[in-house]
Design a protein around this motif. Structure first.
Motif, PDB file in Angstrom:
ATOM      1  N   LYS A  35       0.833  -1.211   0.000  1.00 46.45           N
ATOM      2  CA  LYS A  35       0.000   0.000   0.000  1.00 46.45           C
ATOM      3  C   LYS A  35       0.863   1.254   0.000  1.00 46.45           C
ATOM      4  CE  LYS A  35      -2.581  -1.393   3.511  1.00 46.45           C
ATOM      5  NZ  LYS A  35      -3.658  -1.444   4.513  1.00 46.45           N
ATOM      6  N   ASP A  36       2.003   1.212   0.716  1.00 42.64           N
ATOM      7  CA  ASP A  36       2.899   2.373   0.728  1.00 42.64           C
ATOM      8  C   ASP A  36       3.470   2.662  -0.663  1.00 42.64           C
ATOM      9  OD1 ASP A  36       2.476   2.642   3.420  1.00 42.64           O
ATOM     10  OD2 ASP A  36       4.348   1.685   4.042  1.00 42.64           O
ATOM     11  N   MET A  37       3.544   1.635  -1.507  1.00 44.81           N
ATOM     12  CA  MET A  37       4.066   1.814  -2.868  1.00 44.81           C
ATOM     13  C   MET A  37       2.967   2.185  -3.863  1.00 44.81           C
ATOM     14  SD  MET A  37       6.817  -1.334  -2.932  1.00 44.81           S
ATOM     15  CE  MET A  37       7.672  -0.836  -4.424  1.00 44.81           C
ATOM     16  N   GLY A  38       1.762   2.434  -3.351  1.00 46.68           N
ATOM     17  CA  GLY A  38       0.681   2.938  -4.200  1.00 46.68           C
ATOM     18  C   GLY A  38      -0.278   1.897  -4.724  1.00 46.68           C
ATOM     19  N   VAL A  39      -0.191   0.660  -4.224  1.00 45.59           N
ATOM     20  CA  VAL A  39      -1.108  -0.389  -4.676  1.00 45.59           C
ATOM     21  C   VAL A  39      -2.440  -0.253  -3.933  1.00 45.59           C
ATOM     22  CG1 VAL A  39      -1.493  -2.878  -4.838  1.00 45.59           C
ATOM     23  CG2 VAL A  39       0.806  -1.937  -5.186  1.00 45.59           C
ATOM     24  N   THR A  40      -3.548  -0.295  -4.672  1.00 47.28           N
ATOM     25  CA  THR A  40      -4.878  -0.304  -4.065  1.00 47.28           C
ATOM     26  C   THR A  40      -5.289  -1.754  -3.813  1.00 47.28           C
ATOM     27  OG1 THR A  40      -5.480   1.720  -5.241  1.00 47.28           O
ATOM     28  CG2 THR A  40      -7.280   0.427  -4.312  1.00 47.28           C
ATOM     29  N   VAL A  41      -5.639  -2.075  -2.558  1.00 56.28           N
ATOM     30  CA  VAL A  41      -5.882  -3.455  -2.147  1.00 56.28           C
ATOM     31  C   VAL A  41      -7.366  -3.684  -1.887  1.00 56.28           C
ATOM     32  CG1 VAL A  41      -5.389  -5.229  -0.421  1.00 56.28           C
ATOM     33  CG2 VAL A  41      -3.586  -3.637  -1.129  1.00 56.28           C
ATOM     34  N   PHE A  42      -7.948  -4.624  -2.638  1.00 57.78           N
ATOM     35  CA  PHE A  42      -9.316  -5.083  -2.405  1.00 57.78           C
ATOM     36  C   PHE A  42      -9.244  -6.503  -1.845  1.00 57.78           C
ATOM     37  CE2 PHE A  42      -9.715  -1.943  -5.760  1.00 57.78           C
ATOM     38  CZ  PHE A  42     -10.827  -1.200  -5.360  1.00 57.78           C
ATOM     39  N   ILE A  43     -10.058  -6.788  -0.809  1.00 57.25           N
ATOM     40  CA  ILE A  43     -10.068  -8.115  -0.197  1.00 57.25           C
ATOM     41  C   ILE A  43     -11.487  -8.674  -0.250  1.00 57.25           C
ATOM     42  CG2 ILE A  43      -9.634  -9.456   1.903  1.00 57.25           C
ATOM     43  CD1 ILE A  43      -7.605  -7.366   2.740  1.00 57.25           C
ATOM     44  N   VAL A  44     -11.596  -9.914  -0.707  1.00 54.90           N
ATOM     45  CA  VAL A  44     -12.872 -10.633  -0.724  1.00 54.90           C
ATOM     46  C   VAL A  44     -12.700 -11.860   0.170  1.00 54.90           C
ATOM     47  CG1 VAL A  44     -14.597 -11.832  -2.103  1.00 54.90           C
ATOM     48  CG2 VAL A  44     -13.401  -9.835  -3.048  1.00 54.90           C
ATOM     49  N   SER A  45     -13.396 -11.886   1.311  1.00 47.28           N
ATOM     50  CA  SER A  45     -13.298 -13.005   2.247  1.00 47.28           C
ATOM     51  C   SER A  45     -14.508 -13.910   2.072  1.00 47.28           C
ATOM     52  CB  SER A  45     -13.227 -12.495   3.688  1.00 47.28           C
ATOM     53  OG  SER A  45     -13.224 -13.582   4.594  1.00 47.28           O
ATOM     54  N   THR A  46     -14.247 -15.174   1.737  1.00 47.00           N
ATOM     55  CA  THR A  46     -15.333 -16.145   1.559  1.00 47.00           C
ATOM     56  C   THR A  46     -15.479 -17.039   2.779  1.00 47.00           C
ATOM     57  OG1 THR A  46     -13.847 -17.738   0.520  1.00 47.00           O
ATOM     58  CG2 THR A  46     -14.974 -16.177  -0.932  1.00 47.00           C
ATOM     59  N   GLY A  47     -14.720 -16.754   3.846  1.00 45.33           N
ATOM     60  CA  GLY A  47     -14.805 -17.557   5.066  1.00 45.33           C
ATOM     61  C   GLY A  47     -15.100 -16.680   6.254  1.00 45.33           C
ATOM     62  N   ARG A  48     -14.643 -17.103   7.408  1.00 41.18           N
ATOM     63  CA  ARG A  48     -14.883 -16.351   8.640  1.00 41.18           C
ATOM     64  C   ARG A  48     -13.608 -15.641   9.074  1.00 41.18           C
ATOM     65  NH1 ARG A  48     -19.728 -17.503  10.793  1.00 41.18           N
ATOM     66  NH2 ARG A  48     -20.830 -19.350  10.060  1.00 41.18           N
ATOM     67  N   ILE A  64     -22.968 -11.585  -6.443  1.00 43.50           N
ATOM     68  CA  ILE A  64     -23.697 -10.432  -5.896  1.00 43.50           C
ATOM     69  C   ILE A  64     -22.790  -9.201  -5.796  1.00 43.50           C
ATOM     70  CG2 ILE A  64     -24.844  -9.578  -3.800  1.00 43.50           C
ATOM     71  CD1 ILE A  64     -25.911 -12.410  -3.395  1.00 43.50           C
ATOM     72  N   ILE A  65     -21.500  -9.414  -5.517  1.00 44.66           N
ATOM     73  CA  ILE A  65     -20.600  -8.268  -5.329  1.00 44.66           C
ATOM     74  C   ILE A  65     -19.802  -7.936  -6.585  1.00 44.66           C
ATOM     75  CG2 ILE A  65     -20.380  -8.801  -2.867  1.00 44.66           C
ATOM     76  CD1 ILE A  65     -17.433  -9.686  -3.578  1.00 44.66           C
ATOM     77  N   THR A  66     -19.981  -8.710  -7.677  1.00 39.59           N
ATOM     78  CA  THR A  66     -19.122  -8.531  -8.851  1.00 39.59           C
ATOM     79  C   THR A  66     -19.174  -7.110  -9.398  1.00 39.59           C
ATOM     80  OG1 THR A  66     -19.366 -10.867  -9.454  1.00 39.59           O
ATOM     81  CG2 THR A  66     -18.617  -9.366 -11.174  1.00 39.59           C
ATOM     82  N   LYS A  67     -20.359  -6.586  -9.630  1.00 41.13           N
ATOM     83  CA  LYS A  67     -20.465  -5.250 -10.239  1.00 41.13           C
ATOM     84  C   LYS A  67     -19.914  -4.169  -9.312  1.00 41.13           C
ATOM     85  CE  LYS A  67     -23.583  -2.011 -12.521  1.00 41.13           C
ATOM     86  NZ  LYS A  67     -22.945  -0.855 -11.872  1.00 41.13           N
ATOM     87  N   GLU A  68     -20.252  -4.270  -8.013  1.00 43.61           N
ATOM     88  CA  GLU A  68     -19.768  -3.264  -7.062  1.00 43.61           C
ATOM     89  C   GLU A  68     -18.241  -3.252  -7.012  1.00 43.61           C
ATOM     90  OE1 GLU A  68     -20.104  -2.207  -2.277  1.00 43.61           O
ATOM     91  OE2 GLU A  68     -21.364  -3.770  -3.153  1.00 43.61           O
ATOM     92  N   LEU A  69     -17.625  -4.445  -6.979  1.00 47.16           N
ATOM     93  CA  LEU A  69     -16.169  -4.511  -6.937  1.00 47.16           C
ATOM     94  C   LEU A  69     -15.565  -4.024  -8.247  1.00 47.16           C
ATOM     95  CD1 LEU A  69     -13.545  -5.307  -5.582  1.00 47.16           C
ATOM     96  CD2 LEU A  69     -13.953  -7.676  -6.272  1.00 47.16           C
ATOM     97  N   ARG A  70     -16.163  -4.421  -9.389  1.00 53.21           N
ATOM     98  CA  ARG A  70     -15.651  -3.969 -10.684  1.00 53.21           C
ATOM     99  C   ARG A  70     -15.692  -2.443 -10.784  1.00 53.21           C
ATOM    100  NH1 ARG A  70     -19.412  -5.823 -14.298  1.00 53.21           N
ATOM    101  NH2 ARG A  70     -18.490  -7.910 -14.321  1.00 53.21           N
ATOM    102  N   ASP A  71     -16.806  -1.840 -10.340  1.00 48.20           N
ATOM    103  CA  ASP A  71     -16.919  -0.377 -10.397  1.00 48.20           C
ATOM    104  C   ASP A  71     -15.858   0.287  -9.524  1.00 48.20           C
ATOM    105  OD1 ASP A  71     -19.035  -0.618 -12.109  1.00 48.20           O
ATOM    106  OD2 ASP A  71     -20.589  -0.247 -10.603  1.00 48.20           O
ATOM    107  N   ALA A  72     -15.577  -0.309  -8.358  1.00 45.01           N
ATOM    108  CA  ALA A  72     -14.557   0.261  -7.474  1.00 45.01           C
ATOM    109  C   ALA A  72     -13.169   0.152  -8.109  1.00 45.01           C
ATOM    110  CB  ALA A  72     -14.581  -0.446  -6.118  1.00 45.01           C
TER     111      ALA A  72
END
Length: 475
Positions: A137-150, A178-186
């Motif tokens: 993140k300090d190097m400018g990478v935008t991080v998205f996380i999708v958790s399918t567990g607990r 369900i989250i595909t479009k929201e994540l793609r838009d982000a």
């Protein structure tokens, strides 16, 4: 189904794929489908989007470099052919490896383009992720996380880019679409930041946005736009160099427009930027979603306006954050329904989708909060305190009460509202005329919304010392 193509996006998109033995074969295959659905509308190439996959296993492995697959067809085959490696879940090692590949020519990465990491995880890691993730993140990478567990919410929300509500998703593996479009838009918000692109697209307008290239002193922009295939209808606008956006309106519905932004600089040469934007169909979705009659286990959902050509409505609802979503279907002639069997004191995301005869769908979402269990006062009673004066007292309501609101509607004279702290369970009511019937209501207040009120009608008998409560009423 097929998605409209999304061009004029430039960035390196890296999937961090949990390929360890903690993931079942079924889950792994569902995640691969999700990855393809997510990127399928993108245009791939050295001036567009490039994609790579790194496996999380005992040792990190790159499935293919960024610059290998530069068409939708070849990339789809590559994702489908990706095999699970099994082994340990050494996510920290994979993140350190990703940092190297994100910025290496060997991996096909490009300098000076946005970098996006999408980490799909079951929430489990055998090594530390905090330090290598922070370096990314300090190097400018935008991080998205999708958790399918607990997964641990605090750990994952710290790992994702901020704010977590935009960059962190908890969802069951079967509900990933369900989250595909929201994540793609982000993701598009990130990789379109340096290109001319459109937002807020409607059937008759869209807003163009572009990076700041000029200033008021260094030049101006010439903007040209016309329907594709009918360039004779080209229109031209001049925009101040200080601007980075412009709303275009009075456009035709379901029409693709060719747009060109030409920076006219007196300092440097900037190449023109182009994009294509397709306006929406004229069908409109619900303009308003209203939540009412909320209780601990249910709430009422209504929407407006009533829409022609709608064959039905779909109501999707699930807790926030959460990994379960349920569906209600409502006939197109109705514009409300009751959602039941809910958890108390919980925030839900409710999405109302209008399904048209044409097959098109339009959606609008709202948040709804259920009340705490037993969120009402009990045993409202009165005590004579002298001429025209009563003491109203009650037993405390359940849950974390922030205070109580007492409303007195007098038969003669003005109504009054008194707010008291949660420790106080009585108030003094004055100016209650002899011979009048007055309504007294007490309502507990909670963080999300008010609880249920308890009301009593109380009659002040002429010449009597004691008031007489006529009947209780809840509402």
């Amino acid at each position: 189904g097929p998605q409209p193509s999304t061009s004029n996006s430039e960035g390196d998109l890296l999937f961090l794929l949990d390929s360890s033995g903690s993931v079942s074969y079924y889950e792994f295959s569902r995640v691969k489908e999700f990855m393809w659905d997510l990127v399928q509308p993108f245009t791939f190439g050295p001036k567009d989007v490039q994609t790579s996959i790194i496996h999380i296993s005992t040792m990190p492995t790159m499935e293919f470099p960024f610059d290998r697959y530069l068409s939708s067809g070849t990339l789809q085959q590559a994702i489908q052919g990706t095999q699970q490696l099994m082994g340990d879940t050494n996510t920290g090692k994979a993140l350190s490896y990703a940092k190297e590949k994100f910025f290496s020519d060997e991996a096909g990465a490009r300098p000076d383009v946005p970098k996006v990491l999408v980490w799909v995880t079951d929430g489990f890691s055998t090594d530390d992720i905090s330090e290598p993730m922070q370096l990314l993140k300090d190097m400018g990478v935008t991080v998205f996380i999708v958790s399918t567990g607990r997964g641990n919410y605090l750990e994952l929300s710290a790992a994702a880019s901020q704010p977590p509500e935009k960059h962190l998703h908890f969802v069951d593996v079967d509900d990933l679409p369900i989250i595909t479009k929201e994540l793609r838009d982000a993701i598009l918000d990130v990789i379109q930041a340096n290109r001319l692109h459109a937002v807020d697209i409607t059937s008759s307008s869209f807003r163009l946005m572009w990076p700041k290239l000029l200033s008021q002193e260094t030049g101006y922009y010439t903007l040209e736009y016309a329907p594709v295939g009918d360039l004779a209808r080209k229109r031209t606008k001049q925009v101040s160099g200080a601007h980075t956006s412009l709303m275009l309106s009075n456009l035709a519905p379901e029409t693709t427009y060719e747009v060109a932004l030409i920076p006219e600089s007196n300092v440097h040469y900037f190449p023109p930027q182009t994009t294509r934007v397709t306006t929406l169909a004229e069908e409109t979705g619900p303009a308003q979603v209203l939540i009412s009659e909320s209780g601990p286990h249910s709430f009422h959902v209504s929407w407006a306006p009533t829409l022609d050509g709608v064959i039905g409505y779909q109501i999707l609802y699930g807790p926030l954050p959460g990994n379960s979503v349920k569906l209600l279907e409502v006939d197109g002639k109705h514009n409300s329904t009751v959602v039941e069997n809910l958890a108390p004191n919980t925030t839900y995301l409710v999405t109302v989708t209008a399904v048209y005869k044409s097959g098109k769908e339009k959606s609008l979402s709202a948040k709804a909060c259920t009340q705490e269990e037993g969120s009402k006062v009990r045993h409202l009673r009165f005590e004579d305190m002298g001429p025209n004066t009563l003491k109203a007292s009650w037993d405390s309501a359940d849950g974390k009460v922030l205070g109580y609101r007492v409303r007195c509607r007098r038969q003669t004279g003005p109504s009054s509202v008194i707010s008291v702290s949660p420790q106080i369970h009585s108030v003094i009511l004055t100016d209650l005329a002899s011979g009048t019937t007055n309504k007294v209501c007490v309502k507990p207040m909670y963080k999300n919304q008010p609880g249920k009120r308890l009301c009593r009608m109380v009659h002040m008998q002429p010449g009597e010392q004691n008031p007489r409560a006529l009947w209780p009423r809840e509402s």
